[in-house]
Design an enzyme around this catalytic site. Structure first.
Site, PDB file in Angstrom:
ATOM      1  N   GLY A  19       0.808  -1.217   0.000  1.00  0.00           N
ATOM      2  CA  GLY A  19       0.000   0.000   0.000  1.00  0.00           C
ATOM      3  C   GLY A  19       0.836   1.259   0.000  1.00  0.00           C
ATOM      4  CE  LYS A  38       7.596   1.792  -0.075  1.00  0.00           C
ATOM      5  NZ  LYS A  38       7.643   1.088   1.202  1.00  0.00           N
ATOM      6  CG  ASP A 132       3.026   1.437   8.797  1.00  0.00           C
ATOM      7  OD1 ASP A 132       2.256   0.731   9.477  1.00  0.00           O
ATOM      8  OD2 ASP A 132       3.255   1.225   7.596  1.00  0.00           O
TER       9      ASP A 132
END
Length: 715
Positions: A19, A38, A132
């Site tokens: 995600g 990324k 996270d």
């Protein structure tokens, strides 16, 4: 993307997706090096304000120069205005990949957790929160170095509510309660997530689970996870406590800073490494004739028969200890595994034994079915097994047969004296035996009411069989310990003398009976006769732990430190899993200035106390003696926590008061120690001699309040 050149990076292969974006291995054509690139989802950076905020976050993250945080080289965007991050490319696996194969070794989990905490601590001190932390965001390189990835992305993801492709469920599993509610979070949300990752590494499972996102959120908000020690053996209780504190639902009840966690994890790591080195597999090969007797499984319909199956296993354990060439794990250690499905090889390694005896009991009326199997720890194969279908009256013959078969299988010589000692233990009346087993179950609770009820049950046993020597000895032991730890009433002295004398008349060649008599002598301060009884017990059974232990205690009370040291050393030799003798000897070494030996014994005592607490979490003796070991090993804060926990459980218990006073004294809490001692004197305690010579009270000796207490006690 494969083969494309983005800026000066040639994309070589895809490494992963999620995600938060897709990751590729790429070649930096300017510097001729391999990097990871990324690409963030377009949805995350479509809004210009969001893009600006993300770049600000990413720049802040790139300033974190730390070995455990991935290094950002560049932030840029494609012609299509898709942001990408260029960072170091690491060879290794994520924690998520590693735990898919099952839980990690405790040592590895500790090492990874410490490195994660160190990286996060650096970030938090720079006022940066990750938001996270999860197993997929922790890479462990082939060199064992931990790298935390995705700093700066999580905040942007929260703003754009990116929960596509089923990724939110995995992320939600690591979210703190305040995060799931959408509240403003601080650095303590990372501490919660670290706890989830540590739990996952230790158990192979996530602590909060559900079939869909809302179910996971409900679990996080309302449920407590299964304790790690309930899912797997070999996890230190101190490590479980750390996990539990990180997962406190109220942020104020969690660790407030990561440096606290780092310190405590390193303390546990120190203990684990020391004990691992001390109990390596090499020790097993040196002692092949060693055994643990696990609690037998109760297959009867009546759960009340649990005492019978436990007692049968304990009796076998006690019979096996009479064999000179066989080392037997104590009841305290082996009964930790009661009710747990565990690989025999893991149990053997945990208890440092070469073989394990397990079995089951089905008792219906007077019919008895017993199965027993002796298993080799090294390969898990059966060395011997047997099934017995007999009448209840044959239970003693079955025990003798099992004992002799074990001795024969392990090629341990069973002498005539040992055979005779085994045979005279029993009552040979099954009804009296059942009362005796019930009494022993209560005796092991080590509580005042347990001892008093055990006395009643032992008396029922001897009413049926007046010649039941060990039942008489059991009564004597209960009265002696009641006097020693709970009530200095002279009637307990007289009863201990009475029943130990009867036991001695009935079975003078039984080591247990000689120990009972020695204990009875010691509480009336007839130390010479007490020592004679202990030495007689040792002559009858050179492996008799209780004889060495109580002899050491008696010698110490008299100030005979050299003799006490020798007896404690022998006690530890025959029962290396006993925390009491280890701690008392550590205290002697500490007083003598031998800090190395004192700390080594203390670490071992901590491990053994933890095992005992797994079996009985409210056992105050394990708590306060374990507290002493923790403090002696340098873990003062944890030691005080254990001591305070014991005080909370039994605030008016004389033995607890005395020992907590010791803990406070050696911790420098002088006035608090004196407060507890004054309360102890007012309640009453049986062993007056200890306060005068106990080295734990050395910091108090010159204090007027302490001198007043000694004078009052002596009076």
């Amino acid at each position: 993307m494969i083969g494309k050149i983005i800026s000066h990076f040639k994309v070589l292969e895809k490494l992963g997706e999620g995600g938060m974006g897709d990751v590729y291995r790429a070649e930096d054509t300017n510097l001729d090096r391999i990097v990871a690139v990324k690409f963030l989802p377009v949805a995350m950076t479509r809004d210009k304000d969001m893009k600006t905020r993300f770049i600000h976050e990413a720049k802040a993250a790139s300033s974190l120069q730390h070995n455990n945080i991935y290094t950002i080289h560049e932030i840029d965007e494609t012609e299509e205005e898709q942001l990408f991050i260029v960072m170091d490319c690491y060879e290794g696996k994520t924690v998520e990949e590693k735990t898919k194969r099952g839980p990690l070794e405790v040592e590895e989990a500790l090492d990874i957790a410490i490195q994660i905490a160190q990286g996060l601590d650096k970030a938090h001190k720079k006022k940066i929160i990750h938001r996270d932390i999860k197993s997929a965001n922790i890479i462990v390189t082939t060199d064992g170095v931990v790298k935390i990835v995705d700093f700066g992305i999580a905040k942007l993801a929260g703003q754009t509510r990116v929960t596509k492709d089923g990724t939110s469920l995995g992320t939600v599993s690591y979210m703190s309660p305040e995060q799931t509610l959408g509240k403003e979070v601080d650095h303590r949300t990372d501490i919660w997530s670290l706890g989830v990752v540590l739990y996952e590494m230790l158990t192979g499972l996530q602590p909060f689970q559900g079939d869909y996102e809302q179910a996971v959120v409900y679990s996080i908000m309302n449920e407590e996870p299964e304790p790690p020690t309930g899912l797997r053996t070999g996890i230190p209780m101190e490590l479980e406590r750390i996990v539990t504190k990180t997962l406190a639902k109220d942020p104020n009840e969690r660790y407030q800073h990561l440096d606290e966690i780092i310190t405590e994890l390193k303390n546990v790591q120190d203990i684990v490494e020391t004990l691992t080195n001390a109990g390596s597999d090499a020790a097993l090969s040196e002692q092949p004739s060693s055994i643990a007797v696990l609690p037998f499984l109760n297959l009867s319909n009546d759960p009340e028969n649990e005492y019978f199956s436990d007692g049968l296993a304990e009796d076998l354990l006690n019979l096996l200890t009479k064999i000179t060439g066989l080392r037997v794990a104590s009841r305290t250690s082996s009964f930790v595994f009661k009710g747990k499905s565990q690989d025999i090889r893991e149990i053997g390694r945990a208890l440092n034994v070469g073989t394990v005896l397990e079995g089951s009991v089905r008792k219906v009326g007077n019919h008895l079915r017993i199965t027993a199997q002796l298993i080799n720890v090294s390969d898990g194969f059966h060395l011997w097994s047997e099934k017995f279908d007999r009448e209840l009256k044959d239970v003693f013959a079955i025990q003798d047969e099992i004992t002799e078969n074990i001795a024969k299988t392990l090629k341990v010589l069973l002498t005539k004296k040992e055979k005779d000692a085994i045979e005279i233990v029993h009552s040979y009346n099954h009804e009296a035996y059942e009362y005796y087993l019930q009494g022993r179950t209560l005796f092991h609770q080590w509580r005042k009411q347990g001892f008093l009820t055990a006395v009643k049950l032992f008396k029922k046993a001897i009413k049926i069989d007046p010649k039941y020597a060990v039942a008489h000895g059991g009564i004597a032991d209960c009265y002696a310990l009641l006097f020693m730890y709970w009530n200095s009433d002279n009637k307990f002295l007289k009863e201990a003398q009475k029943y130990s004398s009867i036991a001695l008349d009935l079975a003078p060649n039984l080591s247990e009976v000689q120990v009972s008599k020695g204990l009875a002598y010691s509480i009336i301060k007839n130390y010479e006769e007490a020592e004679k009884s202990f030495q007689t017990a040792i002559k009858l059974s050179s492996t008799c732990f209780d004889a060495y232990y109580w002899s050491a205690r008696t010698q110490f009370v008299q100030g005979n430190i050299e003799q006490a040291t020798r007896m404690y050393e022998k006690a530890i030799e025959y029962r290396p899993d006993d925390f009491q003798s280890q701690l008392f000897l550590a205290s002697i070494y500490n007083k003598q200035g031998n800090k190395g030996k004192a700390r080594s014994l203390s670490l071992s005592a901590i491990k053994n106390a933890e095992q005992h607490l797994r079996l009985n979490p409210d056992n105050t003796r394990a708590l306060y003696l374990g507290a002493g070991a923790l403090i002696m090993a340098g873990f003062k804060e944890r030691g005080l926590e254990w001591a305070n926990r014991a005080l909370e459980i039994e605030p008016d218990e004389p033995a607890v008061l005395y020992n907590v006073a010791c803990i406070y004294s050696i911790s420098g809490k002088i006035e608090e120690a004196l407060d507890i001692l004054e309360k102890w004197v007012n309640i009453g305690f049986g062993s007056a001699a200890w306060i005068k010579i106990d080295p734990d009270f050395d910091p108090l000796r010159d204090h007027p309040r302490f001198q007043k207490i000694v004078a009052k006690y002596s009076g």
